[in-house]
Design a protein around this motif. Structure first.
Motif, PDB file in Angstrom:
ATOM      1  N   ARG A 119     -17.743  10.160  -4.546  1.00 21.26           N
ATOM      2  CA  ARG A 119     -18.983  10.864  -4.855  1.00 21.26           C
ATOM      3  C   ARG A 119     -20.121   9.856  -4.970  1.00 21.26           C
ATOM      4  NH1 ARG A 119     -15.280  12.173  -8.123  1.00 21.26           N
ATOM      5  NH2 ARG A 119     -16.224  11.274  -9.976  1.00 21.26           N
ATOM      6  N   PHE A 120     -21.166  10.075  -4.209  1.00 18.16           N
ATOM      7  CA  PHE A 120     -22.339   9.204  -4.246  1.00 18.16           C
ATOM      8  C   PHE A 120     -23.307   9.761  -5.276  1.00 18.16           C
ATOM      9  CE2 PHE A 120     -20.497   8.724  -0.067  1.00 18.16           C
ATOM     10  CZ  PHE A 120     -20.448   7.349   0.058  1.00 18.16           C
ATOM     11  N   GLU A 121     -23.546   8.990  -6.321  1.00 19.77           N
ATOM     12  CA  GLU A 121     -24.448   9.388  -7.387  1.00 19.77           C
ATOM     13  C   GLU A 121     -25.636   8.442  -7.410  1.00 19.77           C
ATOM     14  OE1 GLU A 121     -21.793   9.375 -10.746  1.00 19.77           O
ATOM     15  OE2 GLU A 121     -20.886  11.276 -10.125  1.00 19.77           O
ATOM     16  N   ARG A 122     -26.590   8.726  -8.247  1.00 17.75           N
ATOM     17  CA  ARG A 122     -27.793   7.882  -8.313  1.00 17.75           C
ATOM     18  C   ARG A 122     -27.498   6.418  -8.613  1.00 17.75           C
ATOM     19  NH1 ARG A 122     -32.246  11.018 -11.747  1.00 17.75           N
ATOM     20  NH2 ARG A 122     -30.685  12.618 -11.693  1.00 17.75           N
ATOM     21  N   ASP A 123     -26.528   6.176  -9.470  1.00 23.26           N
ATOM     22  CA  ASP A 123     -26.231   4.798  -9.894  1.00 23.26           C
ATOM     23  C   ASP A 123     -25.039   4.193  -9.164  1.00 23.26           C
ATOM     24  OD1 ASP A 123     -24.402   6.455 -11.123  1.00 23.26           O
ATOM     25  OD2 ASP A 123     -24.403   5.365 -13.012  1.00 23.26           O
ATOM     26  N   GLY A 124     -24.692   4.721  -7.998  1.00 25.14           N
ATOM     27  CA  GLY A 124     -23.584   4.171  -7.216  1.00 25.14           C
ATOM     28  C   GLY A 124     -22.551   5.225  -6.896  1.00 25.14           C
ATOM     29  N   ALA A 125     -21.459   4.800  -6.319  1.00 19.41           N
ATOM     30  CA  ALA A 125     -20.403   5.731  -5.912  1.00 19.41           C
ATOM     31  C   ALA A 125     -19.183   5.566  -6.810  1.00 19.41           C
ATOM     32  CB  ALA A 125     -20.023   5.488  -4.456  1.00 19.41           C
ATOM     33  N   VAL A 126     -18.603   6.694  -7.164  1.00 15.80           N
ATOM     34  CA  VAL A 126     -17.374   6.734  -7.958  1.00 15.80           C
ATOM     35  C   VAL A 126     -16.421   7.699  -7.280  1.00 15.80           C
ATOM     36  CG1 VAL A 126     -18.488   6.161 -10.145  1.00 15.80           C
ATOM     37  CG2 VAL A 126     -18.281   8.551  -9.457  1.00 15.80           C
ATOM     38  N   GLY A 127     -15.186   7.708  -7.725  1.00 19.56           N
ATOM     39  CA  GLY A 127     -14.255   8.637  -7.114  1.00 19.56           C
ATOM     40  C   GLY A 127     -12.906   8.656  -7.789  1.00 19.56           C
ATOM     41  N   SER A 128     -11.984   9.321  -7.111  1.00 18.09           N
ATOM     42  CA  SER A 128     -10.614   9.399  -7.587  1.00 18.09           C
ATOM     43  C   SER A 128      -9.680   9.349  -6.389  1.00 18.09           C
ATOM     44  CB  SER A 128     -10.392  10.684  -8.389  1.00 18.09           C
ATOM     45  OG  SER A 128     -10.674  11.817  -7.593  1.00 18.09           O
ATOM     46  N   VAL A 129      -8.495   8.830  -6.632  1.00 19.25           N
ATOM     47  CA  VAL A 129      -7.495   8.707  -5.574  1.00 19.25           C
ATOM     48  C   VAL A 129      -6.137   9.118  -6.136  1.00 19.25           C
ATOM     49  CG1 VAL A 129      -7.145   6.228  -6.038  1.00 19.25           C
ATOM     50  CG2 VAL A 129      -6.464   7.169  -3.837  1.00 19.25           C
ATOM     51  N   ARG A 130      -5.375   9.863  -5.349  1.00 15.91           N
ATOM     52  CA  ARG A 130      -3.992  10.210  -5.686  1.00 15.91           C
ATOM     53  C   ARG A 130      -3.082   9.395  -4.785  1.00 15.91           C
ATOM     54  NH1 ARG A 130      -3.126  13.759  -9.300  1.00 15.91           N
ATOM     55  NH2 ARG A 130      -4.653  15.356  -9.778  1.00 15.91           N
ATOM     56  N   SER A 131      -2.115   8.726  -5.404  1.00 10.04           N
ATOM     57  CA  SER A 131      -1.187   7.895  -4.648  1.00 10.04           C
ATOM     58  C   SER A 131       0.059   7.674  -5.486  1.00 10.04           C
ATOM     59  CB  SER A 131      -1.857   6.566  -4.293  1.00 10.04           C
ATOM     60  OG  SER A 131      -1.069   5.844  -3.370  1.00 10.04           O
ATOM     61  N   GLU A 132       0.928   6.785  -5.028  1.00  4.87           N
ATOM     62  CA  GLU A 132       2.160   6.478  -5.754  1.00  4.87           C
ATOM     63  C   GLU A 132       1.847   5.741  -7.052  1.00  4.87           C
ATOM     64  OE1 GLU A 132       4.961   4.440  -3.283  1.00  4.87           O
ATOM     65  OE2 GLU A 132       4.748   5.929  -1.691  1.00  4.87           O
ATOM     66  N   LEU A 133       2.585   6.065  -8.091  1.00  4.17           N
ATOM     67  CA  LEU A 133       2.364   5.496  -9.411  1.00  4.17           C
ATOM     68  C   LEU A 133       2.452   3.970  -9.414  1.00  4.17           C
ATOM     69  CD1 LEU A 133       1.850   5.933 -12.404  1.00  4.17           C
ATOM     70  CD2 LEU A 133       4.314   6.261 -12.706  1.00  4.17           C
ATOM     71  N   ALA A 134       3.398   3.399  -8.682  1.00 10.02           N
ATOM     72  CA  ALA A 134       3.568   1.941  -8.677  1.00 10.02           C
ATOM     73  C   ALA A 134       2.322   1.237  -8.132  1.00 10.02           C
ATOM     74  CB  ALA A 134       4.787   1.547  -7.855  1.00 10.02           C
ATOM     75  N   VAL A 135       1.732   1.764  -7.072  1.00  9.44           N
ATOM     76  CA  VAL A 135       0.536   1.140  -6.485  1.00  9.44           C
ATOM     77  C   VAL A 135      -0.660   1.340  -7.404  1.00  9.44           C
ATOM     78  CG1 VAL A 135      -1.009   1.089  -4.494  1.00  9.44           C
ATOM     79  CG2 VAL A 135       1.442   1.379  -4.163  1.00  9.44           C
ATOM     80  N   SER A 174       0.832  -1.195   0.000  1.00  8.23           N
ATOM     81  CA  SER A 174       0.000   0.000   0.000  1.00  8.23           C
ATOM     82  C   SER A 174       0.867   1.244   0.000  1.00  8.23           C
ATOM     83  CB  SER A 174      -0.934  -0.009   1.204  1.00  8.23           C
ATOM     84  OG  SER A 174      -0.192  -0.006   2.401  1.00  8.23           O
ATOM     85  N   ALA A 175       0.238   2.361  -0.299  1.00  9.68           N
ATOM     86  CA  ALA A 175       0.913   3.656  -0.281  1.00  9.68           C
ATOM     87  C   ALA A 175      -0.070   4.698   0.235  1.00  9.68           C
ATOM     88  CB  ALA A 175       1.385   4.030  -1.682  1.00  9.68           C
ATOM     89  N   THR A 176       0.458   5.742   0.840  1.00  9.07           N
ATOM     90  CA  THR A 176      -0.424   6.806   1.320  1.00  9.07           C
ATOM     91  C   THR A 176      -1.223   7.367   0.147  1.00  9.07           C
ATOM     92  OG1 THR A 176       1.322   8.446   1.085  1.00  9.07           O
ATOM     93  CG2 THR A 176       1.051   7.451   3.262  1.00  9.07           C
ATOM     94  N   ALA A 177      -2.416   7.850   0.471  1.00  7.09           N
ATOM     95  CA  ALA A 177      -3.312   8.319  -0.582  1.00  7.09           C
ATOM     96  C   ALA A 177      -4.267   9.375  -0.042  1.00  7.09           C
ATOM     97  CB  ALA A 177      -4.118   7.144  -1.138  1.00  7.09           C
ATOM     98  N   SER A 178      -4.745  10.195  -0.937  1.00 13.96           N
ATOM     99  CA  SER A 178      -5.867  11.086  -0.639  1.00 13.96           C
ATOM    100  C   SER A 178      -6.927  10.746  -1.674  1.00 13.96           C
ATOM    101  CB  SER A 178      -5.454  12.556  -0.700  1.00 13.96           C
ATOM    102  OG  SER A 178      -4.951  12.886  -1.966  1.00 13.96           O
ATOM    103  N   PHE A 179      -8.173  10.668  -1.222  1.00  9.79           N
ATOM    104  CA  PHE A 179      -9.214  10.247  -2.145  1.00  9.79           C
ATOM    105  C   PHE A 179     -10.513  10.998  -1.936  1.00  9.79           C
ATOM    106  CE2 PHE A 179      -8.900   7.234   1.365  1.00  9.79           C
ATOM    107  CZ  PHE A 179     -10.199   7.110   1.834  1.00  9.79           C
TER     108      PHE A 179
END
Length: 90
Positions: free
Chosen positions: A26-42, A18-23
Motif C-alpha cells: 500500500r502506497f501511503e503519504r509517508d511511504g509504502a507498507v504492506g503484508s506478506v503471507r509465506s512459510e513461517l520459517a522464512v 526463499s518461499a512462495t508468498a502472496s503480498f
C-alpha cells in the motif's frame, strides 16, 4: 488516495532461502507498507535479520524491513522508493 498492489512471488530472507508468498503493498503519504503471507520459517528468519526481499513473479526484487508477525503473516515497510516499486510491476 491510497494505491494498493497485490501480487504473488517469493519472500527471500538473507542466508536462509526463499518461499512462495502472496503480498500486498500500500502506497501511503509517508511511504509504502504492506503484508506478506509465506512459510513461517522464512518469516521468522526475515524478522530476525531485520531485512528481506520480495521477489515478483517476473524476478524483480523489492527490499523490505519486517515490522511484525502473526503466524504466517508478516507486516513490513518497503525500503525502495515508489518509482522503483512501480518498475517491478510495469
Amino acid at each position: 488516495m491510497v494505491r494498493t498492489i497485490q501480487a504473488k512471488g517469493w519472500l527471500r530472507a538473507s542466508g536462509f532461502g526463499s518461499a512462495t508468498a502472496s503480498f500486498e503493498i500500500r502506497f501511503e503519504r509517508d511511504g509504502a507498507v504492506g503484508s506478506v503471507r509465506s512459510e513461517l520459517a522464512v518469516i521468522t528468519e526475515a524478522r530476525a535479520a531485520g531485512r528481506a526481499n520480495l521477489v515478483t513473479e517476473a524476478g524483480r526484487w523489492i527490499a523490505i524491513r519486517p515490522l511484525d508477525t502473526n503466524g504466517t503473516l508478516l507486516t513490513f515497510r518497503v525500503l525502495d522508493d515508489e518509482a522503483t516499486v512501480n518498475r517491478c510491476f510495469g
